[in-house]
Design an enzyme around this catalytic site. Sequence first.
Site, PDB file in Angstrom:
ATOM      1  N   LYS A   1     -76.681 -24.125 -30.084  1.00 48.95           N
ATOM      2  CA  LYS A   1     -77.250 -23.606 -28.823  1.00 48.95           C
ATOM      3  C   LYS A   1     -78.716 -23.321 -29.054  1.00 48.95           C
ATOM      4  O   LYS A   1     -79.129 -23.048 -30.183  1.00 48.95           O
ATOM      5  CB  LYS A   1     -76.546 -22.309 -28.419  1.00 48.95           C
ATOM      6  CG  LYS A   1     -76.745 -21.932 -26.958  1.00 48.95           C
ATOM      7  CD  LYS A   1     -75.736 -22.622 -26.066  1.00 48.95           C
ATOM      8  CE  LYS A   1     -75.990 -22.414 -24.609  1.00 48.95           C
ATOM      9  NZ  LYS A   1     -74.872 -22.905 -23.789  1.00 48.95           N
TER      10      LYS A   1
ATOM     11  N   ASP B   1     -78.393 -25.335 -19.561  1.00 52.89           N
ATOM     12  CA  ASP B   1     -77.678 -24.068 -19.421  1.00 52.89           C
ATOM     13  C   ASP B   1     -78.475 -23.293 -18.360  1.00 52.89           C
ATOM     14  O   ASP B   1     -79.201 -23.916 -17.569  1.00 52.89           O
ATOM     15  CB  ASP B   1     -77.601 -23.313 -20.765  1.00 52.89           C
ATOM     16  CG  ASP B   1     -76.591 -22.162 -20.757  1.00 52.89           C
ATOM     17  OD1 ASP B   1     -75.388 -22.412 -20.932  1.00 52.89           O
ATOM     18  OD2 ASP B   1     -76.991 -20.995 -20.560  1.00 52.89           O
TER      19      ASP B   1
HETATM   20  P1  NDP Z   1     -78.158 -21.828 -13.389  1.00 51.66           P
HETATM   21  O1  NDP Z   1     -79.483 -21.494 -13.953  1.00 51.66           O
HETATM   22  O2  NDP Z   1     -77.982 -23.075 -12.621  1.00 51.66           O
HETATM   23  O3  NDP Z   1     -77.639 -20.634 -12.474  1.00 51.66           O
HETATM   24  C1  NDP Z   1     -77.476 -19.352 -12.979  1.00 51.66           C
HETATM   25  C2  NDP Z   1     -77.040 -18.432 -11.862  1.00 51.66           C
HETATM   26  O4  NDP Z   1     -76.649 -17.191 -12.417  1.00 51.66           O
HETATM   27  C3  NDP Z   1     -78.174 -18.135 -10.887  1.00 51.66           C
HETATM   28  O5  NDP Z   1     -77.628 -17.908  -9.623  1.00 51.66           O
HETATM   29  C4  NDP Z   1     -78.770 -16.867 -11.486  1.00 51.66           C
HETATM   30  O6  NDP Z   1     -79.441 -16.057 -10.538  1.00 51.66           O
HETATM   31  C5  NDP Z   1     -77.539 -16.164 -11.998  1.00 51.66           C
HETATM   32  N1  NDP Z   1     -77.940 -15.332 -13.149  1.00 51.66           N
HETATM   33  C6  NDP Z   1     -78.472 -15.765 -14.306  1.00 51.66           C
HETATM   34  N2  NDP Z   1     -78.744 -14.730 -15.120  1.00 51.66           N
HETATM   35  C7  NDP Z   1     -78.387 -13.651 -14.450  1.00 51.66           C
HETATM   36  C8  NDP Z   1     -78.423 -12.286 -14.761  1.00 51.66           C
HETATM   37  N3  NDP Z   1     -78.893 -11.831 -15.938  1.00 51.66           N
HETATM   38  N4  NDP Z   1     -77.935 -11.423 -13.827  1.00 51.66           N
HETATM   39  C9  NDP Z   1     -77.456 -11.891 -12.639  1.00 51.66           C
HETATM   40  N5  NDP Z   1     -77.399 -13.165 -12.293  1.00 51.66           N
HETATM   41  C10 NDP Z   1     -77.858 -14.038 -13.181  1.00 51.66           C
HETATM   42  O7  NDP Z   1     -77.158 -21.789 -14.635  1.00 51.66           O
HETATM   43  P2  NDP Z   1     -75.702 -22.416 -14.790  1.00 51.66           P
HETATM   44  O8  NDP Z   1     -74.998 -22.415 -13.488  1.00 51.66           O
HETATM   45  O9  NDP Z   1     -75.844 -23.688 -15.530  1.00 51.66           O
HETATM   46  O10 NDP Z   1     -75.021 -21.369 -15.787  1.00 51.66           O
HETATM   47  C11 NDP Z   1     -74.243 -20.274 -15.338  1.00 51.66           C
HETATM   48  C12 NDP Z   1     -73.330 -19.821 -16.457  1.00 51.66           C
HETATM   49  O11 NDP Z   1     -72.465 -20.898 -16.819  1.00 51.66           O
HETATM   50  C13 NDP Z   1     -74.022 -19.395 -17.756  1.00 51.66           C
HETATM   51  O12 NDP Z   1     -73.282 -18.355 -18.348  1.00 51.66           O
HETATM   52  C14 NDP Z   1     -73.936 -20.636 -18.604  1.00 51.66           C
HETATM   53  O13 NDP Z   1     -74.015 -20.318 -19.977  1.00 51.66           O
HETATM   54  C15 NDP Z   1     -72.562 -21.130 -18.226  1.00 51.66           C
HETATM   55  N6  NDP Z   1     -72.281 -22.543 -18.486  1.00 51.66           N
HETATM   56  C16 NDP Z   1     -73.084 -23.533 -18.001  1.00 51.66           C
HETATM   57  C17 NDP Z   1     -72.772 -24.846 -18.240  1.00 51.66           C
HETATM   58  C18 NDP Z   1     -73.549 -25.970 -17.669  1.00 51.66           C
HETATM   59  O14 NDP Z   1     -73.142 -27.110 -17.849  1.00 51.66           O
HETATM   60  N7  NDP Z   1     -74.632 -25.731 -16.951  1.00 51.66           N
HETATM   61  C19 NDP Z   1     -71.612 -25.220 -19.081  1.00 51.66           C
HETATM   62  C20 NDP Z   1     -70.801 -24.100 -19.484  1.00 51.66           C
HETATM   63  C21 NDP Z   1     -71.148 -22.828 -19.213  1.00 51.66           C
HETATM   64  P3  NDP Z   1     -81.053 -16.038 -10.507  1.00 51.66           P
HETATM   65  O15 NDP Z   1     -81.443 -17.344  -9.895  1.00 51.66           O
HETATM   66  O16 NDP Z   1     -81.389 -14.854  -9.694  1.00 51.66           O
HETATM   67  O17 NDP Z   1     -81.488 -15.901 -11.940  1.00 51.66           O
HETATM   68  O1  2IT Z   2     -72.273 -23.614 -22.408  1.00 53.07           O
HETATM   69  C1  2IT Z   2     -72.148 -24.841 -22.354  1.00 53.07           C
HETATM   70  O2  2IT Z   2     -71.110 -25.414 -22.723  1.00 53.07           O
HETATM   71  C2  2IT Z   2     -73.252 -25.635 -21.804  1.00 53.07           C
HETATM   72  N1  2IT Z   2     -74.261 -25.072 -21.389  1.00 53.07           N
HETATM   73  C3  2IT Z   2     -73.164 -27.133 -21.768  1.00 53.07           C
HETATM   74  C4  2IT Z   2     -73.524 -27.713 -23.112  1.00 53.07           C
HETATM   75  C5  2IT Z   2     -73.631 -29.202 -23.176  1.00 53.07           C
HETATM   76  O3  2IT Z   2     -73.997 -29.664 -24.264  1.00 53.07           O
HETATM   77  O4  2IT Z   2     -73.374 -29.910 -22.198  1.00 53.07           O
END
Ligand code: NDP
Ligand code: 2IT
Length: 443
Positions: A125, A165
Amino acid sequence: MSYVDKVLSDLIAKNPAQPEFHQAATEVLTSLKPVIDANPKFQEAALLERLVEPERQIMFRVPWIDDNGKVQVNRGFRVQFNSAIGPYKGGLRFHPSVNLGIIKFLGFEQIFKNSLTGLPIGGGKGGSDFDPKGKSDNEVMRFCQSFMTELYRHIGADVDVPAGDIGVGGREVGYMYGQYKRITGLYEGVLTGKGLTFGGSLVRTEATGYGLVYLVEEMLNNKGNSFKGKTVVISGAGNVAVYAAEKATQLGAKVVSFSDSTGYVYDADGVDIEYVKDLKFTRRGRLSEYTSHKPSAEYHEGKGVWNIKCDIALPCATQNEINEADAKALVANGCIAVGEGANMPSTLEAIDVFLNNGVLFAPAKAANAGGVATSALEMSQNSERLSWTFEEVDEKLHGIMVNICHNMIDRAAEYGMKDNYVAGANIAGFLKVADAMMSQGIV
Ligand code: NDP
Ligand code: 2IT
């Protein structure tokens, strides 16, 4: 003191001020106790001590120039945690809260998540404390180029393959890919989540949210239930949240909320997903604008999304967004299932509340594995220089999530912890990595 407790207490002493890493390690190692007790060979080989120590931790300076000509300096990270079963694989997070402890918790989780996918990917990561919010496209580009100017020497299609992420989506991956290619001269699958015109895979954008819903649907089916007709509360309004909402809606559920770090929307009619896609991904706006589009909905500043009555909760924002009180509120309102789209969104106390009240609880490393699984499918397509159809990738993703679901259910039962899918997922993910590490000697 047991072997597991000794490793945990040493880890906490050795890594002070990394509470998220302590939390992730505590959850995993505690639930591995039955496996560790049954296999003294793991202690003899100091397997857990090696598992909790990253193979490599890289921290670097990221200088860049903002639109006012001012020099800015951020900190970059890449933690290459474990390569026993494949090249390091895991996302990059750009958020002001990012620090080494957060990247280590995410990298540690990634080891077991990637193992659960059944695909040959190790755990890693990275990220930066850079905040893309409010930055111009040019600023984001200059930052990404500077970040990659250091990162490129540590990664490669068969070495370490980053992806997105929080704060890292298609735009950022594109800029980083361009810079990697320019420096190295290589056109290789070194990043996933790429644009479809330069090696990206269909379904990768949707994969984490879709995969989450596929796994939760399978978990519900296993108990004679489903998403159909259910009310669903989702937190977050980013990549994972929006595509989870889309798939849950396709399966006949009504999704009534989204949230961001400023507040949350409650829309009793069911959220307008196409509007939120345009708002968040194209206009990069705030959720507070939702009620100007739909006056019958409510917007509330601050936290509180978990007080909305629902059947199913899908936390898709960030770590520790559900505390014990939130979990109790969900249980009191009749919530029957929780699927973690975000990484470690529930505190250890919240998880206990769910498990002790018979809530079907799908832990993050199983529930959100669809994103990285589809990244691994992107790597396969890049290697064979072919691209598969949407249906082909979606079908593979669905199959992977169904497999993970049964793996976590079966391992929990096998080790005497029926319906504790936290233990089931940890044990299932661990066994493959442990076997590979044992076979490869003391490395
Ligand atoms: P994005 O950046 O697309 O969206 C994140 C969302 O979460 C936004 O709405 C953001 O609001 C909110 N957010 C982020 N940080 C905070 C915080 N500290 N407090 C409140 N709200 C918060 O990210 P993703 O959708 O990609 O990721 C969301 C979660 O999913 C994370 O935990 C990530 O690790 C996990 N994840 C993502 C994957 C992927 O493929 N993208 C895969 C597996 C897990 P704001 O815009 O106000 O910051
Ligand atoms: O938390 C996660 O699994 C991710 N942000 C996706 C990682 C990836 O390599 O697609």
